[in-house]
Design a protein around this motif. Sequence first.
Motif, mmCIF file in Angstrom:
data_model
loop_
_atom_site.group_PDB
_atom_site.id
_atom_site.type_symbol
_atom_site.label_atom_id
_atom_site.label_comp_id
_atom_site.label_asym_id
_atom_site.label_seq_id
_atom_site.Cartn_x
_atom_site.Cartn_y
_atom_site.Cartn_z
ATOM 1 N N LEU A 61 61.731 -73.288 42.255
ATOM 2 C CA LEU A 61 61.933 -74.714 42.481
ATOM 3 C C LEU A 61 63.335 -74.927 43.026
ATOM 4 N N LEU A 62 63.406 -75.507 44.218
ATOM 5 C CA LEU A 62 64.666 -75.698 44.913
ATOM 6 C C LEU A 62 65.036 -77.177 44.920
ATOM 7 N N ARG A 63 66.262 -77.470 44.526
ATOM 8 C CA ARG A 63 66.781 -78.834 44.531
ATOM 9 C C ARG A 63 67.464 -79.102 45.873
ATOM 10 N N ASN A 64 67.191 -80.250 46.463
ATOM 11 C CA ASN A 64 67.845 -80.648 47.709
ATOM 12 C C ASN A 64 69.110 -81.427 47.380
ATOM 13 N N GLU A 65 70.258 -80.837 47.691
ATOM 14 C CA GLU A 65 71.549 -81.480 47.453
ATOM 15 C C GLU A 65 72.209 -81.759 48.793
ATOM 16 N N ASP A 66 71.949 -82.973 49.307
ATOM 17 C CA ASP A 66 72.520 -83.389 50.596
ATOM 18 C C ASP A 66 72.192 -82.396 51.705
ATOM 19 N N GLY A 67 70.943 -81.974 51.736
ATOM 20 C CA GLY A 67 70.496 -81.092 52.797
ATOM 21 C C GLY A 67 70.669 -79.616 52.515
ATOM 22 N N GLU A 68 71.295 -79.264 51.385
ATOM 23 C CA GLU A 68 71.432 -77.861 50.999
ATOM 24 C C GLU A 68 70.556 -77.612 49.785
ATOM 25 N N PHE A 69 69.707 -76.595 49.893
ATOM 26 C CA PHE A 69 68.783 -76.290 48.814
ATOM 27 C C PHE A 69 69.374 -75.252 47.881
ATOM 28 N N THR A 70 69.333 -75.553 46.587
ATOM 29 C CA THR A 70 69.819 -74.628 45.566
ATOM 30 C C THR A 70 68.725 -74.406 44.529
ATOM 31 N N LEU A 71 68.787 -73.270 43.862
ATOM 32 C CA LEU A 71 67.771 -72.943 42.871
ATOM 33 C C LEU A 71 67.969 -73.768 41.601
ATOM 34 N N ALA A 72 66.904 -74.440 41.184
ATOM 35 C CA ALA A 72 66.932 -75.213 39.943
ATOM 36 C C ALA A 72 66.126 -74.529 38.839
ATOM 37 N N TYR A 73 65.039 -73.863 39.230
ATOM 38 C CA TYR A 73 64.157 -73.224 38.254
ATOM 39 C C TYR A 73 63.396 -72.105 38.939
ATOM 40 N N ARG A 126 55.970 -78.506 36.287
ATOM 41 C CA ARG A 126 56.020 -79.966 36.323
ATOM 42 C C ARG A 126 57.196 -80.492 35.504
ATOM 43 N N ASP A 127 57.454 -79.889 34.353
ATOM 44 C CA ASP A 127 58.606 -80.309 33.553
ATOM 45 C C ASP A 127 59.902 -80.118 34.341
ATOM 46 N N ALA A 128 59.992 -78.977 35.046
ATOM 47 C CA ALA A 128 61.193 -78.705 35.837
ATOM 48 C C ALA A 128 61.306 -79.678 37.006
ATOM 49 N N ILE A 129 60.190 -79.970 37.661
ATOM 50 C CA ILE A 129 60.194 -80.929 38.769
ATOM 51 C C ILE A 129 60.627 -82.304 38.285
ATOM 52 N N ASP A 130 60.074 -82.745 37.165
ATOM 53 C CA ASP A 130 60.428 -84.063 36.632
ATOM 54 C C ASP A 130 61.918 -84.139 36.326
ATOM 55 N N ALA A 131 62.474 -83.060 35.797
ATOM 56 C CA ALA A 131 63.909 -83.043 35.499
ATOM 57 C C ALA A 131 64.728 -83.151 36.776
ATOM 58 N N VAL A 132 64.361 -82.383 37.785
ATOM 59 C CA VAL A 132 65.100 -82.406 39.052
ATOM 60 C C VAL A 132 65.025 -83.786 39.693
ATOM 61 N N LEU A 133 63.846 -84.393 39.699
ATOM 62 C CA LEU A 133 63.691 -85.717 40.307
ATOM 63 C C LEU A 133 64.463 -86.783 39.540
ATOM 64 N N ALA A 134 64.702 -86.540 38.249
ATOM 65 C CA ALA A 134 65.484 -87.473 37.430
ATOM 66 C C ALA A 134 66.986 -87.201 37.542
ATOM 67 N N GLY A 135 67.360 -86.175 38.313
ATOM 68 C CA GLY A 135 68.770 -85.833 38.462
ATOM 69 C C GLY A 135 69.305 -84.955 37.350
ATOM 70 N N ASP A 136 68.413 -84.356 36.568
ATOM 71 C CA ASP A 136 68.824 -83.526 35.436
ATOM 72 C C ASP A 136 68.563 -82.045 35.732
ATOM 73 N N GLU A 137 69.052 -81.198 34.846
ATOM 74 C CA GLU A 137 68.749 -79.779 34.924
ATOM 75 C C GLU A 137 67.482 -79.502 34.124
ATOM 76 N N PRO A 138 66.562 -78.672 34.657
ATOM 77 C CA PRO A 138 65.422 -78.264 33.843
ATOM 78 C C PRO A 138 65.889 -77.589 32.561
ATOM 79 N N GLU A 139 65.126 -77.763 31.508
ATOM 80 C CA GLU A 139 65.508 -77.192 30.212
ATOM 81 C C GLU A 139 65.688 -75.677 30.303
ATOM 82 N N ASP A 140 64.817 -75.027 31.059
ATOM 83 C CA ASP A 140 64.901 -73.581 31.236
ATOM 84 C C ASP A 140 65.195 -73.265 32.699
ATOM 85 N N ALA A 141 66.104 -72.321 32.919
ATOM 86 C CA ALA A 141 66.384 -71.879 34.282
ATOM 87 C C ALA A 141 65.385 -70.837 34.742
#
Length: 203
Positions: A140-152, A174-189
């Motif tokens: 699961l990759l988080r989009n940070e201003d056009g740069e993708f970083t690993l979230a989970y 889905r839990d990890a996606i919900d966290a990323v969309l809320a601006g949080d870190e997923p509970e587990d990496a």
Amino acid sequence: MTATAFHGALDAPGMVQTESESELERGDRAPDFSLPDVRDDQVALADFADADAVLLVFTCNHCPYAKAKFDTLNDIAADYDDVAVVGVNPNDAEAYPDDSLERMRELVEDGTIQYDAYLRDETGEVARAYGAVCTPDPFLLRNEDGEFTLAYHGRLDDALNPDDEPTSEGGDARDAIDAVLAGDEPEDAFKPSRGCSIKWPDE
């Protein structure tokens, strides 16, 4: 069509069960790629810049573990407008003809696979860059201003074998996606996924 329709024998020729390993760390920049899709268009990670996140899943057509997650990934693609679900098939199609680009195209055309994109990693270079080892192996990759970083990195849910049913309604991805969309870190990496070993083209 249900995932159970695709289950195959677990002693299929060449099938070796393995679990994913953590190579990229949370916050690491996601390796770029440009790969052909089922329409022979080149698709790059940057093409998903409008998405808040990308669920990049190294998967294939023939592995029973991968088949069991077709519907799971289709549902995630349908349920999250701000998340792109991208399948990448790195398996050796010469040794495993069911993993050919043509077969990928057939599965998309008949609706079996409904991801936002299904790409062919013919050399396995992209899978190696991510440290993928099995199918399915989700990132699961988080989009940070056009740069993708690993979230989970890890399993989609706790149904680790093809005939298992998840014990929770949502699932780890889905839990990890919900966290990323809320601006949080997923509970587990990281939570290991389980599947067939990737059939590397050069092995």
